[in-house]
Design a protein around this motif. Sequence first.
Motif, PDB file in Angstrom:
ATOM      1  N   ASP A   5       0.836  -1.207   0.000  1.00  0.00           N
ATOM      2  CA  ASP A   5       0.000   0.000   0.000  1.00  0.00           C
ATOM      3  C   ASP A   5       0.866   1.251   0.000  1.00  0.00           C
ATOM      4  O   ASP A   5       0.531   2.257  -0.623  1.00  0.00           O
ATOM      5  N   LEU A   6       1.990   1.161   0.712  1.00  0.00           N
ATOM      6  CA  LEU A   6       2.917   2.305   0.725  1.00  0.00           C
ATOM      7  C   LEU A   6       3.377   2.585  -0.703  1.00  0.00           C
ATOM      8  O   LEU A   6       3.366   3.733  -1.157  1.00  0.00           O
ATOM      9  N   GLY A   7       3.757   1.527  -1.414  1.00  0.00           N
ATOM     10  CA  GLY A   7       4.195   1.672  -2.796  1.00  0.00           C
ATOM     11  C   GLY A   7       3.117   2.330  -3.641  1.00  0.00           C
ATOM     12  O   GLY A   7       3.388   3.269  -4.400  1.00  0.00           O
ATOM     13  N   GLU A  41       2.764   6.517   8.191  1.00  0.00           N
ATOM     14  CA  GLU A  41       1.773   5.459   8.444  1.00  0.00           C
ATOM     15  C   GLU A  41       2.391   4.071   8.286  1.00  0.00           C
ATOM     16  O   GLU A  41       1.826   3.082   8.721  1.00  0.00           O
ATOM     17  N   SER A  42       3.546   4.009   7.615  1.00  0.00           N
ATOM     18  CA  SER A  42       4.232   2.723   7.478  1.00  0.00           C
ATOM     19  C   SER A  42       5.292   2.540   8.544  1.00  0.00           C
ATOM     20  O   SER A  42       6.150   1.671   8.445  1.00  0.00           O
ATOM     21  N   GLY A 271       6.907  -2.517   7.344  1.00  0.00           N
ATOM     22  CA  GLY A 271       8.260  -2.401   6.771  1.00  0.00           C
ATOM     23  C   GLY A 271       9.005  -1.130   7.121  1.00  0.00           C
ATOM     24  O   GLY A 271      10.223  -1.094   7.065  1.00  0.00           O
ATOM     25  N   GLY A 272       8.266  -0.095   7.499  1.00  0.00           N
ATOM     26  CA  GLY A 272       8.919   1.195   7.748  1.00  0.00           C
ATOM     27  C   GLY A 272       9.869   1.169   8.927  1.00  0.00           C
ATOM     28  O   GLY A 272      10.868   1.886   8.951  1.00  0.00           O
ATOM     29  N   GLY A 273       9.552   0.339   9.913  1.00  0.00           N
ATOM     30  CA  GLY A 273      10.423   0.227  11.080  1.00  0.00           C
ATOM     31  C   GLY A 273      11.782  -0.310  10.663  1.00  0.00           C
ATOM     32  O   GLY A 273      12.824   0.191  11.077  1.00  0.00           O
ATOM     33  N   ALA A 274      11.748  -1.328   9.816  1.00  0.00           N
ATOM     34  CA  ALA A 274      12.995  -1.933   9.356  1.00  0.00           C
ATOM     35  C   ALA A 274      13.817  -0.921   8.569  1.00  0.00           C
ATOM     36  O   ALA A 274      15.041  -0.877   8.671  1.00  0.00           O
ATOM     37  N   SER A 307      12.252   0.856  -6.744  1.00  0.00           N
ATOM     38  CA  SER A 307      11.598   0.803  -8.067  1.00  0.00           C
ATOM     39  C   SER A 307      10.456  -0.192  -8.047  1.00  0.00           C
ATOM     40  O   SER A 307       9.353   0.096  -8.508  1.00  0.00           O
ATOM     41  N   LYS A 308      10.735  -1.368  -7.476  1.00  0.00           N
ATOM     42  CA  LYS A 308       9.715  -2.419  -7.447  1.00  0.00           C
ATOM     43  C   LYS A 308       8.542  -1.988  -6.564  1.00  0.00           C
ATOM     44  O   LYS A 308       7.378  -2.211  -6.904  1.00  0.00           O
ATOM     45  N   MET A 309       8.846  -1.361  -5.440  1.00  0.00           N
ATOM     46  CA  MET A 309       7.786  -0.942  -4.535  1.00  0.00           C
ATOM     47  C   MET A 309       6.871   0.075  -5.205  1.00  0.00           C
ATOM     48  O   MET A 309       5.659   0.076  -5.018  1.00  0.00           O
TER      49      MET A 309
END
Length: 311
Positions: A5-7, A41-42, A271-274, A307-309
């Motif tokens: 969703d972030l992507g 939000e991520s 994923g944002g934490g990582a 790019s993929k995201m």
Amino acid sequence: MVLQDLGRRLNSALQSVSASSTIDEQALDAVLKTVCSALLESDVNVLLVKRTRERVKRQVLPQLEEIQHKQGTDHDAMAGNKAKQLIHKAIFDELVALVDPGDDAPPAFNPVKGKTQVIMMVGLQGAGKTTTCTKLATHYQRRGLKVALVCADTFRAGAFDQLKQNATRAKVPFFGSYTETDPVSISLQGVNKFRAERFDVIIVDTSGRHRQESELFDEMCQIQDAVEPDMTVLVLDGAIGQAAEAQSEAFKEASNFGAIIVTKLDGHAKGGGAISAVAATHTPIIFIGTGEHLHDLEKFAPRPFISKMLG
Ligand code: GDP
């Protein structure tokens, strides 16, 4: 917000720039607002998001003014396109910078054939260490390296059985014990055995705890002193959110790991934490886990990932 969703959100923010008829500071602020709220939000750290916003503005504004200044003489459409490209590139580059620790970070570790290299995996319980150990072993094995696994997790009941099952399925030699309770002794026995047998890569799976605690860190340091790994890898659950930063910093201080593997990025991980862990510890992500199966491990590189995201 989960990674996919972030992507999508970031992509639609960038597309709104392309569709916009006027590109000025207001338009830049609008797109940055969407980008930054999507990142927040991520679970990307708030200071990192702020830095991203400032850096894009610092990069774009002077050039945008220059383009606007010329607009009278230039074709309007051409100037508009230039401005849009400028914003796209600046945002893309800053998204890449979020997951890239930079040139002064340790280089990615690439084991080679013909010499023994020890990799030690650390992380909290449930992060995905045992699963990732076998995935990584398979990855190197497919590249022609002779790989073995050592189970130094004497803390979690069933840890050795799990590693044994995974290793057997992947056809990777393994070492562990049902009776030995000292993880330092087991890891040393395992590493010595496979060293003597001239394995190229020996992966040591250590035990985790539900939370960071001194007992875990003491054990980790003792194993590290005993087996002297060429690379220590932090396995980080992609779903841990804002806690990732403090967690990775604590592990960095205790084990000085040189690489991160983020797991569970297939599921509902934000994923944002990582991402924030990379910046907090100045350490590269080398692989991401994208499922529970043996081959669900992808090599990580900042540009292709972004790019993929963005799709
Ligand atoms: P450990 O306690 O750190 O050794 O964690 P485990 O390897 O036992 O993994 C904990 C759970 O996470 C298990 O159910 C694994 O199947 C699951 N897991 C590990 N990596 C991934 C991944 O990349 N994606 C998904 N969906 N699940 C994973």
